[in-house]
Design a protein around this motif. Structure first.
Motif, mmCIF file in Angstrom:
data_model
loop_
_atom_site.group_PDB
_atom_site.id
_atom_site.type_symbol
_atom_site.label_atom_id
_atom_site.label_comp_id
_atom_site.label_asym_id
_atom_site.label_seq_id
_atom_site.Cartn_x
_atom_site.Cartn_y
_atom_site.Cartn_z
ATOM 1 N N GLU A 194 0.874 -1.175 0.000
ATOM 2 C CA GLU A 194 0.000 0.000 0.000
ATOM 3 C C GLU A 194 0.905 1.217 0.000
ATOM 4 N N GLN A 195 0.690 2.085 -0.984
ATOM 5 C CA GLN A 195 1.570 3.249 -1.028
ATOM 6 C C GLN A 195 0.943 4.390 -1.812
ATOM 7 N N GLU B 91 8.386 12.375 -9.791
ATOM 8 C CA GLU B 91 8.471 10.909 -9.669
ATOM 9 C C GLU B 91 9.475 10.466 -8.614
ATOM 10 N N ALA B 92 10.436 11.331 -8.328
ATOM 11 C CA ALA B 92 11.456 10.968 -7.332
ATOM 12 C C ALA B 92 10.999 11.245 -5.902
ATOM 13 N N LEU B 93 9.806 11.797 -5.748
ATOM 14 C CA LEU B 93 9.348 12.143 -4.387
ATOM 15 C C LEU B 93 9.186 10.907 -3.504
ATOM 16 N N PRO B 94 9.742 10.932 -2.300
ATOM 17 C CA PRO B 94 9.616 9.771 -1.417
ATOM 18 C C PRO B 94 8.190 9.677 -0.832
ATOM 19 N N GLN B 95 7.862 8.510 -0.288
ATOM 20 C CA GLN B 95 6.516 8.238 0.217
ATOM 21 C C GLN B 95 6.042 9.259 1.263
ATOM 22 N N ILE C 144 -2.500 16.916 -11.731
ATOM 23 C CA ILE C 144 -1.923 15.855 -10.908
ATOM 24 C C ILE C 144 -2.932 15.227 -9.956
ATOM 25 N N VAL C 145 -2.756 13.896 -9.743
ATOM 26 C CA VAL C 145 -3.558 13.172 -8.749
ATOM 27 C C VAL C 145 -2.584 12.436 -7.827
ATOM 28 N N ILE C 146 -2.774 12.552 -6.516
ATOM 29 C CA ILE C 146 -1.951 11.776 -5.565
ATOM 30 C C ILE C 146 -2.900 10.915 -4.741
ATOM 31 N N GLU C 147 -2.722 9.579 -4.863
ATOM 32 C CA GLU C 147 -3.684 8.671 -4.214
ATOM 33 C C GLU C 147 -2.980 7.529 -3.504
ATOM 34 N N VAL D 295 -0.449 -5.481 -5.826
ATOM 35 C CA VAL D 295 0.022 -6.825 -5.508
ATOM 36 C C VAL D 295 1.288 -7.115 -6.314
ATOM 37 N N GLU D 296 2.360 -7.502 -5.609
ATOM 38 C CA GLU D 296 3.639 -7.786 -6.272
ATOM 39 C C GLU D 296 3.878 -9.289 -6.322
ATOM 40 N N ASN D 297 4.168 -9.817 -7.510
ATOM 41 C CA ASN D 297 4.494 -11.237 -7.636
ATOM 42 C C ASN D 297 5.994 -11.476 -7.678
ATOM 43 N N THR D 298 6.725 -10.414 -7.892
ATOM 44 C CA THR D 298 8.183 -10.561 -7.924
ATOM 45 C C THR D 298 8.782 -9.516 -7.007
#
Lengths: 665, 665
Positions: free
Chosen positions: A416-417, A443-447, A482-485, A490-493
């Motif tokens: 979740e991020q 795009e480089a902005l941290p969480q 811009i949209v920030i959500e 789900v990650e499989n790798t």
């Protein structure tokens, strides 16, 4: 502690050295042209010893663990070594003496002069000067100049001692200041040397005909292995962990090489890069096989307290109590120990010393050196470092190559991020030429930042982003772009950059230690002090068997030839000595060459095809028929039997070694 | 002649090359940084193939003849390579294009432009242009620029042809004149390149911190061996003949390397320097062992007549009729041939080409290259030169080191000659400062001159000697200072400088030829054209045995591990492929890796410990118990048996190779 030979005799380096050169284990390169410091050639026995050690290394490490051996070039374009940090940091500080042009290594110079002054102070104070045990990290130098008995102020003594304690931490400018402040003069000329300049230790050259392609000779084999990481992972069918390995020459342009074979400008290295997943504590699946191997450890804390006490401890325990950082590192320390034991390193002259924090590269997690004790002090022969993800990361960053592992997850994980969507259709036209830079910054902005900006966007209908080089450096982006959500994915790798555990062997140094560790003279048996012996274990000995006919009698020739072919056919290297020297002299020569076994062909052999077999170390002999002798030789070379076993099994031969020429009919 | 694969299929270099890179036999060095021309790394199979070829080389040459192997440094001070002639002569001529900065090799440039013009002429004359068979001495180049149909005068055509015939004989100035005279322009820029300058092909560097110690990376391993001659002779207990040998990297800074693995800047060489007495016709004591070996020879006379006809002839006959200069040279040509055969060189793609007089170094007595045929033409892979006494002589002259052999004569010989005695007591004081120079000049006088001077002394009571740099250059010496007499002297020893026969192997080139010579695809059996096979002989194959469990069923794991350890314990290198790919795919991958044998572990194996053994070349399989299978593997790798023998001895296994995944319970 005084160094002794394998048989406890006082060790005389000059005597061993002259024997090694006489028997052509090594020789200074270009000697008829006056030689070149730091360059040596190996003659036939040195070359064979090296080949045997390399062969065992390959079996012990590469074959045993299916490592992927590669052979990369020594010539390396400058760009690669710039990325790895070698162009900027692989340097020593050197000073020039303005009077005689001498080139001096700055840290060694400061150290030597201050130590000389401290000795002078002690002498003036009437304190007996005892040579302290050699610092493991420093090469012993003959102190320059003579010690003058000059008393120093107590405060000055303390200053000097503090400087010496951290001599490795000064940069060039600081070393220069010390030289000025304390007026340190070159004893050879009585003037201060010029300020230190950095001298890169790599040999530079140009690759190709134009001068704009500078290159270096590699200072280690590691970089070639790292650059091939992605291909090797593919070759290994994407399976982790795995290791690559490489055996090859490396080059370091030492400022003023001393210490003979221990500090040279061209040397053979054998290096392993073992790639391991940084998650899960760097476990090793075969650690249980070595956990009881006992190592002599000199850890960081002991050294910090100024001591050199060692402890003998099972590697399993050392990893469990955190002395050694992880299982994989511990596994390799144990495997290195077993290898050194196998090739004949004296078990009482080996220790593993942990690097101090300031010795390690900043990225290293832990690092231990296998040090071997010699007449030059404790010498680093194998380094074993956990280099973390440093190398793969810097090369990936520089080139954009994906030097990482993609692992399929058995259980997919949900993440979740905060995610950001830009309205590309409007975004570009709105910001025009700055669009790309602003997009990259977003795009480089941290969480955690995204979290805050999402609030801003909600409350103000716009956000402010730092974008270097665009306008004032602050850019406003309104909510129609811009949209920030917060979303769940789900990650499989899983993608990760592996960490590297790197056992790195200086083969030349190991060979030199083998000479010192296996040397003794017949004087220890009450024999001739001038007769040297090199008791190499049979598997590494340059030649395994010496064939000596009793004399030059024609009757022996067919048997010598027959046995020589026979030994070759079973893969045993042998040499014939049919010179006119006495049997004793011929054996003596081969004791110095480290040949463990000898077969004498005598009149009895001609009659009944029996031969005597001689043991180098005890000079004892047994006698038996051809097949029995050959079987004994094989088992001694394989290491499945020792001479004591053979002596029990076969009848002794009591004929003495004969120094005088046997008269022949 | 079109090149075909081992099974007679049309050869496609691109397909092989892509397979070699996919399987990581080799890879361009620093590829993630864009690569560097002429530098390549070997991946695991290339590295193993190289190690196996080197191992066989050492057994075939070094061990078989008790050669003295040495390991000398690649770093070499400039002075040594000045003496050897490399600093002055080891160069190519290069031109710079003033417009785009291109660096062009001058001889190649002239050659290509003139050839293009001749082709244009032929087109204009309506003659069909047939690509002539490649000149063995020249590397194939893509001709620069397009062929324009322009008719030339007959006289011009003849001039061009004459120039091309002797293109190797022009120096830089002459090449520059040709470029001007015929207005040769770089097609890329339409301008004439600048005049040629010499470009030395050695990589230069500085040894040590001061810039006054220039050095080079060696362009061959030979010089290190020559410099150690005296010590090696001593090591060999003064016995002649003997040979030294060395395996190591050499470096050549090619101007613009093309031809992939065939023209590289860093490469492995294996060189032998066999020292032989120049007297007595250079006989070899083991020549009778090889005299019937048949070689394909392309001699000098045939080439002079512009032909490439070869003859197959026993080396005994070739030496007897003078085609090959002497027995020792002939012995090594035969031994080279046997070695190349052993490692898997296609016997129909090998010839020995004699150097033309203008190709050889001026000192060489004779020289033959073993050339292997590839898609790039005939490639020199081994040189075998009689270097006469050149190298030892120049180094001895430069250094004063006694690089010679002193041989005790069985029968002393008496030598009658003119000897000169000077009255030292008077001579020095009389000539004062010039004394030494005059004495040296007198002692250097040859016998025939002494004869004449003895007459002068008798008749005139004085002689006149030429002494450079003293007075007028003529010096008179009167009879009270000198005696010249004919005397007889008995010599018990003879001194001579040995001649050198030098077999020199380019290991990288040989490896590349092995790839081309052993490659084919399953298309030749009516199978899949995309499936490549490398049919290396088992002794050189990178891995000997592939172990494949039928599936990932747990039941197979212990057996796989057991067989893997078993094979290792008998010294056979194996790899496990337990990936989820089908059996067929896994075998296919290993056919491309050149793995000659495969063991399948199936449910039958679990039941009764029998295994199937698969032959790479025929894909046939046999089945037997463990010991029988292991014995079969050993005999195939030793070369004592071939697959045909095994097929006769063991029952065939008819289970097909299965491409589909086997369903596992």
């Amino acid at each position: 502690m005084a160094i002794t030979t394998l048989r406890g005799q006082p060790f005389d380096r000059q005597v061993l050295d002259s024997m090694l050169r006489r028997r052509m284990f090594y020789t200074p390169s270009f000697e008829i042209y006056g030689g070149t410091a730091g360059l040596y050639d190996y003659g036939p026995p040195g070359c064979a010893l090296q080949a045997n050690v390399i062969d065992l290394w390959r079996k012990h490490f590469v074959l045993e663990e299916d490592m992927l051996e590669v052979d990369c070039t020594a010539l390396t374009p400058a760009e690669i070594l710039k990325t790895s940090g070698h162009v900027d940091k692989f340097a020593d500080w050197m000073c020039k003496d303005p009077k005689n042009g001498d080139i001096i290594r700055a840290d060694h110079f400061v150290e030597e002069i201050l130590e000389t002054r401290l000795k002078g102070d002690k002498t003036a104070r009437g304190v007996k000067v005892v040579e302290k045990e050699e610092d493991p990290k420093k090469k012993k130098k003959k102190s320059k100049g003579t010690v003058e008995a000059v008393k120093l102020d107590d405060a000055v003594v303390q200053e000097y001692e503090e400087i010496l304690a951290k001599i490795d931490n000064y940069n060039g400018e600081e070393l220069g200041e010390l030289i000025k402040k304390y007026d340190l003069k070159n004893p050879a000329t009585s003037v201060q040397p010029e300020p230190p300049v950095a001298f890169n230790l790599m040999f530079q050259t140009a690759i190709g005909p134009s001068s704009n392609a500078p290159g270096f000779l590699r200072p280690e084999t590691a970089q070639g292995q790292f650059l091939n990481f992605a291909k090797l992972l593919e070759f290994n069918q994407q399976q982790m962990p795995f290791a690559s390995a490489s055996i090859g020459k490396s080059f370091r342009n030492e400022i003023s090489p001393r210490s003979g074979l221990l500090r040279v400008r061209e040397f053979l290295m054998a290096e392993i890069e073992h790639y391991v997943d940084p998650q899960g504590g760097k476990k090793h699946s075969r650690f249980h096989e070595v956990k009881d191997v006992e190592l002599v450890l000199l850890n960081r804390h002991t050294q910090l307290s100024g001591k050199t006490n060692v402890e003998k401890i099972a590697i399993g325990k050392a990893v469990a109590d955190g002395t050694v950082d992880n299982e994989t590192l511990g596994y390799f320390l144990a495997r290195i120990h077993l290898f050194l034991k196998k090739i004949g390193v004296d078990q009482s002259k080996i220790r593993f010393r942990q690097h101090m924090a300031n010795e390690m590269a900043h990225y290293a997690a832990d690092c231990w050196d296998a040090e071997l004790q010699t007449s030059y002090g404790w010498i680093e022969c194998v380094g074993c470092a956990d280099r973390s993800a440093y190398d793969l990361t810097v090369h990936a960053k520089k080139t954009g190559a994906p030097l990482m592992v993609r692992e399929r997850l058995d259980t997919p994980i949900s993440i979740e991020q905060w995610e950001i969507d830009l309205d590309k259709k409007k975004f570009g036209p709105f910001f025009k030429k700055d669009g790309k830079a602003i997009e990259a910054a977003i795009e480089a902005l941290p969480q955690e930042k995204r979290d805050a900006l999402a609030q801003d966007l909600k409350s103000d209908g716009k956000i402010t982003v730092d974008v270097e080089g665009v306008g004032s450096g602050k850019v406003e982006v309104s909510k129609d772009l811009i949209v920030i959500e917060r979303r769940t994915r789900v990650e499989n790798t899983r993608e990760f950059t592996p960490n590297v555990i790197e056992p790195s062997f200086g083969i030349g140094r190991i060979l030199y230690c083998l000479y010192e560790h296996n040397y003794w003279t017949r004087g220890s048996d009450g024999g001739d002090e001038a007769r040297g012996v090199l008791s190499f274990p049979p598997p590494v000995a340059p030649t395994k068997v010496l064939l000596v006919p009793l004399s030059s009698n024609e009757a022996f020739k067919p048997l010598v030839k027959y046995m020589s072919l026979k030994l070759r056919s079973v893969g045993v290297s042998s040499r014939v000595d049919d010179s006119s020297a006495s049997i004793g002299k011929r054996y003596s020569r081969n004791d110095e060459l480290g040949t463990p076994l000898g077969i004498t062909i005598d009149f009895q052999s001609v009659k009944d095809k029996t031969y005597t077999l001689r043991d180098r170390d005890s000079t004892k002999q047994v006698r038996a028929d051809e097949d029995t002798i050959l079987a004994a030789i094989k088992s001694l070379i394989d290491g499945t039997k020792f001479w004591a076993d053979i002596e029990k099994e076969l009848p002794a031969f009591e004929g003495q070694e004969i120094d005088a020429e046997i008269p022949v009919r």
